[in-house]
Design a protein around this motif. Structure first.
Motif, PDB file in Angstrom:
ATOM      1  N   ASN A 128       0.844  -1.194   0.000  1.00 20.95           N
ATOM      2  CA  ASN A 128       0.000   0.000   0.000  1.00 20.95           C
ATOM      3  C   ASN A 128       0.878   1.241   0.000  1.00 20.95           C
ATOM      4  O   ASN A 128       2.092   1.160   0.131  1.00 20.95           O
ATOM      5  CB  ASN A 128      -0.909   0.005   1.239  1.00 20.95           C
ATOM      6  N   GLY A 129       0.246   2.379  -0.136  1.00 22.10           N
ATOM      7  CA  GLY A 129       0.978   3.642  -0.036  1.00 22.10           C
ATOM      8  C   GLY A 129       1.072   4.377  -1.351  1.00 22.10           C
ATOM      9  O   GLY A 129       0.552   3.948  -2.380  1.00 22.10           O
ATOM     10  N   LEU A 179       3.014   6.075  -4.656  1.00 20.31           N
ATOM     11  CA  LEU A 179       3.917   5.471  -5.637  1.00 20.31           C
ATOM     12  C   LEU A 179       5.344   5.457  -5.115  1.00 20.31           C
ATOM     13  O   LEU A 179       6.051   4.442  -5.226  1.00 20.31           O
ATOM     14  CB  LEU A 179       3.836   6.237  -6.968  1.00 20.31           C
ATOM     15  N   GLU A 180       5.766   6.543  -4.521  1.00 22.17           N
ATOM     16  CA  GLU A 180       7.120   6.622  -3.987  1.00 22.17           C
ATOM     17  C   GLU A 180       7.343   5.568  -2.898  1.00 22.17           C
ATOM     18  O   GLU A 180       8.381   4.893  -2.874  1.00 22.17           O
ATOM     19  CB  GLU A 180       7.376   8.024  -3.430  1.00 22.17           C
ATOM     20  N   GLU A 181       6.363   5.417  -2.017  1.00 23.01           N
ATOM     21  CA  GLU A 181       6.469   4.412  -0.951  1.00 23.01           C
ATOM     22  C   GLU A 181       6.492   2.998  -1.520  1.00 23.01           C
ATOM     23  O   GLU A 181       7.237   2.139  -1.049  1.00 23.01           O
ATOM     24  CB  GLU A 181       5.303   4.574   0.032  1.00 23.01           C
ATOM     25  N   ARG A 182       5.692   2.760  -2.538  1.00 25.77           N
ATOM     26  CA  ARG A 182       5.654   1.418  -3.135  1.00 25.77           C
ATOM     27  C   ARG A 182       6.947   1.081  -3.864  1.00 25.77           C
ATOM     28  O   ARG A 182       7.380  -0.067  -3.879  1.00 25.77           O
ATOM     29  CB  ARG A 182       4.436   1.294  -4.058  1.00 25.77           C
ATOM     30  N   ASN A 204       2.512  -5.713 -10.604  1.00 25.69           N
ATOM     31  CA  ASN A 204       1.450  -5.748  -9.591  1.00 25.69           C
ATOM     32  C   ASN A 204       1.624  -4.648  -8.542  1.00 25.69           C
ATOM     33  O   ASN A 204       0.655  -4.054  -8.088  1.00 25.69           O
ATOM     34  CB  ASN A 204       1.413  -7.111  -8.904  1.00 25.69           C
ATOM     35  N   LEU A 205       2.864  -4.427  -8.164  1.00 23.20           N
ATOM     36  CA  LEU A 205       3.142  -3.445  -7.117  1.00 23.20           C
ATOM     37  C   LEU A 205       3.126  -2.018  -7.656  1.00 23.20           C
ATOM     38  O   LEU A 205       2.715  -1.085  -6.970  1.00 23.20           O
ATOM     39  CB  LEU A 205       4.505  -3.744  -6.479  1.00 23.20           C
ATOM     40  N   LEU A 206       3.570  -1.862  -8.904  1.00 22.22           N
ATOM     41  CA  LEU A 206       3.684  -0.539  -9.517  1.00 22.22           C
ATOM     42  C   LEU A 206       2.953  -0.530 -10.865  1.00 22.22           C
ATOM     43  O   LEU A 206       3.577  -0.481 -11.925  1.00 22.22           O
ATOM     44  CB  LEU A 206       5.158  -0.177  -9.728  1.00 22.22           C
TER      45      LEU A 206
END
Length: 197
Positions: free
Chosen positions: A89-90, A92-95, A144-146
């Motif tokens: 979660n979070g 884009l920068e955090e991911r 999936n994450l980004l």
């Protein structure tokens, strides 16, 4: 009346357990040698480390290809879970930071296994297949994450995969002498430059 054929004798069961112990010892010995930096261990080295004879080795594994397949089977779920776990979660920068942290955890734990596969990939079909599968898995995980990277130009996407790769990680860590923390910072910074428009 139950016939003796339908029962497993204690002797047969003991043999089966010894067989399984020997097989497990050979797989664990292979991993142990790789983790110590012996990237191309021989069957004799593995047998010696496992405490079994060379004939026992080849009773369990007809060649090194079948051994590598068994080794991969024994560790795959562990390193795949390292990639797939963690905060997704979070912003884009955090991911991006999460993705780099997860990849770093895998790369640090199985660096010598990856280097061994790279050194012997030309010789063993199973290593080529495993490497290709791992690359597809890492790419899919980034997607999936980004999900934002799917809309970027193809050349940018290829650069992202290169920066997130083990090869980039290993170059920074081993060839350029960067610490783990510094390498995470460099990779995260490069990815953010490409992804965050």
């Amino acid at each position: 009346m139950t016939t003796s054929n339908s029962k497993i004798s204690p002797e047969s069961d003991g043999r089966r357990q010894r067989t399984e112990r020997s097989r497990t010892a050979i797989i664990e010995a292979s991993l142990s040698l790789l983790e110590e930096g012996i990237l191309v261990p021989t069957a004799q080295q593995i047998s010696d480390r496992a405490g079994v004879g060379i004939r026992t080795f080849f009773r369990h594994f007809e060649d090194m290809n079948t051994l590598f397949e068994a080794v991969d089977d024994s560790i795959r779920s562990h390193y795949e879970m390292l990639i797939l776990t963690g905060d997704r979660n979070g912003t884009l920068e955090e991911r991006i930071d999460h993705a780099v942290d997860r990849h770093a955890a895998v790369y640090e734990q199985i660096a010598n296994i990856i280097l061994s596969a790279a050194a012997q990939r030309w010789r063993y079909d199973v290593l080529r297949k495993n490497y290709a599968r791992s690359q597809r898995g890492l790419r899919k995980d980034l997607d999936n994450l980004l999900p934002e990277i799917k809309d970027l130009p193809q050349s940018t996407r290829e650069a992202i995969d290169a920066i997130a790769s083990f090869e980039m990680w290993n170059r920074l860590r081993e060839h350029q002498g960067q610490s783990k923390r510094s390498t995470i910072s460099i990779v995260s910074s490069l990815l953010k430059t490409l992804i965050i428009q």
